[in-house]
Design a protein around this motif. Sequence first.
Motif, PDB file in Angstrom:
ATOM      1  N   THR A 161       2.105   9.252  -2.269  1.00 42.93           N
ATOM      2  CA  THR A 161       1.505  10.251  -3.145  1.00 42.93           C
ATOM      3  C   THR A 161       1.875  11.651  -2.669  1.00 42.93           C
ATOM      4  O   THR A 161       1.714  11.982  -1.491  1.00 42.93           O
ATOM      5  CB  THR A 161      -0.033  10.107  -3.147  1.00 42.93           C
ATOM      6  OG1 THR A 161      -0.359   8.782  -3.553  1.00 42.93           O
ATOM      7  CG2 THR A 161      -0.680  11.109  -4.077  1.00 42.93           C
ATOM      8  N   ASP A 180      -0.044   4.376  -0.922  1.00 46.32           N
ATOM      9  CA  ASP A 180      -0.798   5.634  -0.986  1.00 46.32           C
ATOM     10  C   ASP A 180      -0.079   6.763  -0.262  1.00 46.32           C
ATOM     11  O   ASP A 180      -0.187   7.923  -0.656  1.00 46.32           O
ATOM     12  CB  ASP A 180      -2.192   5.463  -0.394  1.00 46.32           C
ATOM     13  CG  ASP A 180      -3.137   4.715  -1.316  1.00 46.32           C
ATOM     14  OD1 ASP A 180      -2.827   4.612  -2.526  1.00 46.32           O
ATOM     15  OD2 ASP A 180      -4.175   4.237  -0.826  1.00 46.32           O
ATOM     16  N   ASP A 181       0.662   6.442   0.801  1.00 48.26           N
ATOM     17  CA  ASP A 181       1.392   7.478   1.534  1.00 48.26           C
ATOM     18  C   ASP A 181       2.518   8.093   0.719  1.00 48.26           C
ATOM     19  O   ASP A 181       3.065   9.124   1.090  1.00 48.26           O
ATOM     20  CB  ASP A 181       1.961   6.919   2.836  1.00 48.26           C
ATOM     21  CG  ASP A 181       0.957   6.953   3.972  1.00 48.26           C
ATOM     22  OD1 ASP A 181      -0.137   7.522   3.787  1.00 48.26           O
ATOM     23  OD2 ASP A 181       1.268   6.417   5.047  1.00 48.26           O
ATOM     24  N   ASP A 233       0.868  -1.173   0.000  1.00 55.53           N
ATOM     25  CA  ASP A 233       0.000   0.000   0.000  1.00 55.53           C
ATOM     26  C   ASP A 233       0.909   1.229   0.000  1.00 55.53           C
ATOM     27  O   ASP A 233       1.505   1.571   1.021  1.00 55.53           O
ATOM     28  CB  ASP A 233      -0.900   0.006   1.225  1.00 55.53           C
ATOM     29  CG  ASP A 233      -1.825   1.207   1.261  1.00 55.53           C
ATOM     30  OD1 ASP A 233      -1.822   2.017   0.312  1.00 55.53           O
ATOM     31  OD2 ASP A 233      -2.553   1.342   2.257  1.00 55.53           O
TER      32      ASP A 233
END
Length: 80
Positions: A8, A5-6, A3
């Motif tokens: 971004t 997403d951090d 994951d």
Amino acid sequence: MLDLDDATLEKHSVTLAGHRTSISLERGFWRHLRRLADEEGLAINELVRLIDEARTGSLSGALRAYVLQNLERDLAKLHA
């Protein structure tokens, strides 16, 4: 599986020395900067201003280093 997403980039505006400036940092760094500011009883603008005054390199690099140093300090406390 991963994951990321951090990772971004997010752009946020802050006021430094009376001028608005935009800073791009990964989402995870913003989350930790907000947490650290809360722990110190500071607004995010004030924490960024303090880091800006102490830095010798780029502001975004100084912000990332500040977060990393605090996370490492917290981790060391857990293992002490």
